[in-house]
Scaffold this active site. Structure first.
Site, PDB file in Angstrom:
ATOM      1  N   GLU A   1       0.807  -1.217   0.000  1.00 23.76           N
ATOM      2  CA  GLU A   1       0.000   0.000   0.000  1.00 23.76           C
ATOM      3  C   GLU A   1       0.845   1.274   0.000  1.00 23.76           C
ATOM      4  O   GLU A   1       0.481   2.271  -0.627  1.00 23.76           O
ATOM      5  CB  GLU A   1      -0.953  -0.007   1.198  1.00 23.76           C
ATOM      6  CG  GLU A   1      -2.017  -1.084   1.148  1.00 23.76           C
ATOM      7  CD  GLU A   1      -1.565  -2.432   1.681  1.00 23.76           C
ATOM      8  OE1 GLU A   1      -2.393  -3.361   1.693  1.00 23.76           O
ATOM      9  OE2 GLU A   1      -0.374  -2.546   2.083  1.00 23.76           O
TER      10      GLU A   1
ATOM     11  N   ASP B   1     -14.541 -10.074   9.610  1.00 25.16           N
ATOM     12  CA  ASP B   1     -13.089  -9.862   9.539  1.00 25.16           C
ATOM     13  C   ASP B   1     -12.512  -9.341  10.852  1.00 25.16           C
ATOM     14  O   ASP B   1     -11.304  -9.439  11.085  1.00 25.16           O
ATOM     15  CB  ASP B   1     -12.741  -8.886   8.404  1.00 25.16           C
ATOM     16  CG  ASP B   1     -12.875  -9.533   7.035  1.00 25.16           C
ATOM     17  OD1 ASP B   1     -13.388 -10.663   6.962  1.00 25.16           O
ATOM     18  OD2 ASP B   1     -12.471  -8.914   6.043  1.00 25.16           O
TER      19      ASP B   1
ATOM     20  N   ARG C   1     -18.665  -2.154   2.692  1.00 28.13           N
ATOM     21  CA  ARG C   1     -18.840  -3.488   2.129  1.00 28.13           C
ATOM     22  C   ARG C   1     -20.296  -3.915   1.983  1.00 28.13           C
ATOM     23  O   ARG C   1     -20.644  -4.499   0.964  1.00 28.13           O
ATOM     24  CB  ARG C   1     -18.105  -4.496   3.019  1.00 28.13           C
ATOM     25  CG  ARG C   1     -18.317  -5.950   2.628  1.00 28.13           C
ATOM     26  CD  ARG C   1     -17.673  -6.849   3.658  1.00 28.13           C
ATOM     27  NE  ARG C   1     -17.746  -8.251   3.293  1.00 28.13           N
ATOM     28  CZ  ARG C   1     -17.276  -9.238   4.046  1.00 28.13           C
ATOM     29  NH1 ARG C   1     -16.702  -8.970   5.204  1.00 28.13           N
ATOM     30  NH2 ARG C   1     -17.364 -10.493   3.659  1.00 28.13           N
TER      31      ARG C   1
END
Length: 326
Positions: A70, A129, A179
Site C-alpha cells: 500500500e 473480519d 462493504r
C-alpha cells in the site's frame, strides 16, 4: 439494515433496494474513466473487493495492480499526479489510511497532490473480519491532515454522484465507503457538492446530523418521532472536511439541540467536527451516536451495530436525551 420507506409531509425517501456503496464506486470509476482519459486506477491486490475489475478490463494501460504494498501504491499515485493524471488509489480503509499514513501525509498532503484515496470496508459493518480490519479511526486520521478533504457518502447512488464530484476536485481527498448492501434511497435531484450538506427531513425540535450508513437510520428515527409530534431535522453530512459550518449553525439556532451519528469513533470524527463548530459559534446540547473508545470484533454486521449502539433505537435514545437537555 433498516425498513424500506420513509414518508414525510415534505418528501418521501423510498429504498430502491439494497446496494453496496463499494459497487457505486466501481461503477462510477468506470464511467468517469470513459469520460476523462486522465483518470487512472491503482489497487493493492483487492480489485474484486473494490469492484475495480471493469475499470481494469476497460483501461488496462491506466490500471496499476501494486500488490500488497500500500505504501508503494500511494507513492506511485503521487508520482502519477505530478504528471497530470488523476489517480484513484484504492484499498481497504484500514490499509488505505493506517498503514500508509506517512505516505499520505508527506507525499500527498504536504505536496498538495491531486490523489483520491478510496477506502472500502470501513467500520463495524465489515463484520466477520474483526477488529484488525474494522477501522473506526480513519475519518479522524484523515481530517486532521492539512489540505485533506474527507467525503463519506450514505448510499450507492450518492457514492456515484460523489465520485463525479471528486474527480473535479483538485487536491488530496479521502473517499470512504463500505462493504455491505444497504438501502439505496437518495435521489439525483439531491445533487452532490463537496462541503455542502443535504437536508433530508425538516424539523424544528432537534437535529440529527449523520454520515454514511447512519443517515438512513436517522431518517427512520425521524419518521418514528414524527408520529409523536416531534420534528426531527435530518442532515446528511456527506463531507466531514470541510464540514458545512453554515448548516450546523443554522440547525443549532433553529432546533436548539443536535445529535450526531456515525459508524466511527466519537472521538475526532463527525461528532467532534460538529461539536467544534457549535462551541465556536452557538453552543447547544449535543449527543453523539458512535463507537465509544473501543475496538470492534468479529460478528455479523447487524449484531455488531446493535452491540456497539449504532442503531435507530440508539439514535432515538440520544434524541430524547438531547431534548431533555434543551
Amino acid at each position: 439494515m433498516g425498513e424500506n420507506i420513509i414518508d414525510t409531509a415534505a418528501a418521501a425517501y423510498v429504498s430502491r433496494g439494497n446496494k453496496a456503496t463499494r459497487t457505486g464506486f466501481g461503477e462510477a470509476l468506470l464511467e468517469i474513466g470513459r469520460e476523462n482519459s486522465a483518470v487512472v486506477g491503482l489497487c493493492a491486490d483487492l480489485t474484486g473487493s473494490l469492484n475495480m475489475n471493469q475499470f481494469r478490463d476497460a483501461f488496462p494501460d491506466r490500471f496499476f495492480q501494486t500488490g500488497i504494498a500500500e505504501a508503494n501504491m500511494i507513492s506511485m499515485a503521487a508520482g502519477l499526479a505530478t504528471t497530470g493524471k488523476i489517480p484513484f488509489a484504492a484499498s481497504f480503509a484500514v490499509f488505505a489510511t493506517g498503514r500508509v499514513y506517512d505516505q499520505i501525509r508527506q507525499s500527498l498532503c504536504y505536496s498538495n497532490l491531486n490523489v483520491k484515496v478510496c477506502a472500502s470496508h470501513a467500520g463495524l459493518t465489515l463484520g466477520e473480519d474483526g477488529a484488525t480490519h474494522q477501522i473506526l479511526e480513519d475519518i479522524g486520521l484523515m481530517r486532521g491532515l492539512p489540505r485533506m478533504t474527507v467525503v463519506v457518502p450514505c448510499d450507492y447512488s450518492e457514492t456515484k454522484r460523489a465520485a463525479r464530484a471528486i474527480v473535479q476536485h483538485i487536491g488530496p481527498l479521502y473517499f470512504r465507503f463500505g462493504r455491505p448492501n444497504i438501502p439505496d434511497f437518495t435521489r439525483d435531484e439531491d445533487g452532490f457538492e463537496i462541503g455542502k450538506s443535504i437536508e433530508l427531513h425538516p424539523g424544528s425540535d432537534v437535529t440529527v446530523i449523520a454520515c454514511g450508513i447512519m443517515v438512513w437510520k436517522a431518517l427512520e428515527a425521524a419518521r418514528i418521532l414524527e408520529k409523536e409530534g416531534v420534528g426531527v431535522r435530518v442532515i446528511n453530512m456527506h463531507t466531514i472536511k470541510p464540514v458545512d459550518t453554515l448548516a450546523i449553525v443554522r440547525a443549532a439556532n433553529d432546533t436548539g439541540a443536535i445529535v450526531t451519528a456515525e459508524e466511527h469513533q466519537i472521538y475526532n470524527g463527525l461528532g467532534d467536527a460538529v461539536a467544534g463548530v457549535c462551541a465556536r459559534n452557538i453552543p447547544v446540547p449535543i449527543e453523539m451516536v458512535g463507537v465509544e473508545d473501543q475496538f470492534g470484533e468479529s460478528g455479523k454486521p447487524d449484531d455488531l451495530l446493535e452491540k456497539y449502539k449504532l442503531t435507530t433505537a440508539d439514535i432515538l435514545e440520544k434524541i430524547y436525551l438531547a431534548l431533555r437537555r434543551k
